[in-house]
Design an enzyme around this catalytic site. Structure first.
Site, mmCIF file in Angstrom:
data_model
loop_
_atom_site.group_PDB
_atom_site.id
_atom_site.type_symbol
_atom_site.label_atom_id
_atom_site.label_comp_id
_atom_site.label_asym_id
_atom_site.label_seq_id
_atom_site.Cartn_x
_atom_site.Cartn_y
_atom_site.Cartn_z
ATOM 1 N N THR A 118 -14.103 -32.440 -13.762
ATOM 2 C CA THR A 118 -12.663 -32.491 -13.480
ATOM 3 C C THR A 118 -12.316 -31.854 -12.144
ATOM 4 O O THR A 118 -13.000 -30.928 -11.685
ATOM 5 C CB THR A 118 -11.899 -31.751 -14.598
ATOM 6 O OG1 THR A 118 -10.534 -31.567 -14.207
ATOM 7 C CG2 THR A 118 -12.486 -30.375 -14.877
ATOM 8 N N TYR A 136 -10.195 -24.183 -18.978
ATOM 9 C CA TYR A 136 -10.633 -25.581 -19.011
ATOM 10 C C TYR A 136 -11.537 -25.886 -17.810
ATOM 11 O O TYR A 136 -12.653 -26.390 -17.961
ATOM 12 C CB TYR A 136 -9.406 -26.503 -19.008
ATOM 13 C CG TYR A 136 -9.728 -27.953 -18.777
ATOM 14 C CD1 TYR A 136 -10.448 -28.693 -19.710
ATOM 15 C CD2 TYR A 136 -9.318 -28.605 -17.603
ATOM 16 C CE1 TYR A 136 -10.752 -30.033 -19.480
ATOM 17 C CE2 TYR A 136 -9.613 -29.936 -17.378
ATOM 18 C CZ TYR A 136 -10.329 -30.640 -18.312
ATOM 19 O OH TYR A 136 -10.637 -31.956 -18.086
#
Ligand code: UD1
Length: 343
Positions: free
Chosen positions: A125, A149
């Site tokens: 990501t 995350y």
């Protein structure tokens, strides 16, 4: 690519019942690759996986199950999408993210090495960059995530690099920017209830499922004051995975870390204007304070993926991304109504 090479490389897709994973399954199947899915259906949907694709319900950290699938399917590549993806939730419950994204990935990578699977593709990501100092952001920019995350994904990237140096496996880590849209044939799309992504929220509002869309911050240092992101169509992203796999097979000594974005940004207002244009109606907008942890602008430098893969995005037009997302929202409503009618 040579068709024999494909049939000799059965692929296991973890998280194949989820949003991005299900599109990867379609892209693989459309291109003739044998594919199987492993998904625990915690956030995924069984209907998102075509009936002719072998489906295993379970966790990626279940080493015995992964060993059985690899042996039954002759798996030669794993595309690993399964994981948790909600940034604010990762702040509130970091251990869930280190369990589902980092520890579970470690177990899956160990099972892959144990079974001799030679290729691994990992969903990473843009959150690994944190708040980039320079935009567009290239792969070599500092990686300082600002939430668990991002860290949970960056740690997995590090594991893959170390494992690939020590074992006969190569990998691709694909760093997604803002993924949106739906399969142009409407076979899959973003189905999660309560999703927080801008385009999903906006098409829900356009479909009458929400009263309004909140604009989080209108005082950023951007052309219209709202946050700017690089939105990538989920089907273009899925094809990038297939091409990355071909590259891994072609050069087993090489691993790849690549941004997945188009290299251009749209503001929140531009996205909402596009939704209005596509529907011919106006969504109600409210102005809200900035959301914690949001960078002003996040745009990929796509030079590396462009130079490495023969990737030719087909759906980069923002209106197309929005139209496909809207089409899926309509289909989802029809499916849920039909479910309701059937009791
Ligand atoms: C983040 C993550 C990304 C993750 C995604 C989904 C980072 C850098 N990126 O993206 O990796 O995949 O969440 O979990 O952490 N916005 C509004 N109103 C809304 C929703 C969003 O104004 O109702 C704005 C946001 O402030 C932002 C833009 O729209 O400027 C995009 O937000 P969103 O779609 O939530 O994705 P990111 O936060 O960019």
């Amino acid at each position: 690519m040579n068709r024999n090479l494909q049939t000799e490389c059965p692929v296991l897709v973890t998280g194949g019942a989820g949003y991005i994973g299900s599109h990867a399954v379609l892209a693989l199947r459309d291109a003739g690759w044998p594919v199987a899915v492993l998904d625990n259906l915690v956030t995924g949907f069984r209907f998102a996986v075509p009936d002719d694709v072998p489906f295993y319900e379970g966790d990626v950290s279940d080493a015995d199950l992964v060993a059985r699938i690899v042996s039954e399917r002759g798996t030669r590549a794993i595309m690993h999408f399964a994981g948790s993806v909600v940034v604010p939730e990762s702040v509130a419950d970091p251990l869930k993210y280190y369990a589902n994204n980092t520890a579970a990935s470690r177990a899956l990578i160990a099972a892959a090495i144990e079974a001799g699977v030679p290729h691994f593709i990992f969903s990473s990501t843009a959150a690994t960059y944190g708040v980039p100092e320079i935009s567009p952001v290239s792969e070599d920019a500092p990686k300082v995530p600002i939430n668990p995350y991002g860290w949970s994904k960056l740690m997995t990237e590090r594991m893959l690099a170390d494992v690939a140096a020590a074992h006969p496996m190569n990998y691709a880590a694909l760093r997604y920017f803002n993924v949106a849209g739906a399969d142009p044939q409407m076979r899959s799309g973003q189905s999660t209830a309560g999703a927080t992504h801008l385009i999903k929220v906006a098409v829900e509002a356009a479909a009458g499922k929400r009263d309004s869309v909140a604009i989080f911050g209108s005082d950023y240092d951007t052309p219209d004051g709202t946050g700017v992101r690089d939105y990538i169509h989920v089907s273009d992203l899925a094809v990038a995975h297939v091409l990355a796999l071909e590259a891994l097979i072609a050069d087993p000594g090489r691993s790849l870390t690549m941004n997945c974005g188009y290299g251009r940004g749209f503001s929140v207002r531009e996205v909402l204007d596009t939704v209005d244009r596509v529907t011919g109606a106006a969504i109600t907008r409210t102005l809200e304070p900035r959301r914690a942890g949001d960078p002003a602008s996040l745009i990929s430098d796509p030079s590396r993926i462009r130079a490495t893969l023969p990737w030719r995005p087909q759906h980069h037009d923002l209106a197309t991304i929005v139209a496909h997302a809207l089409g899926w929202e309509t289909k989802l409503a029809e499916m849920r109504n039909a479910e309701g009618d059937n009791g």
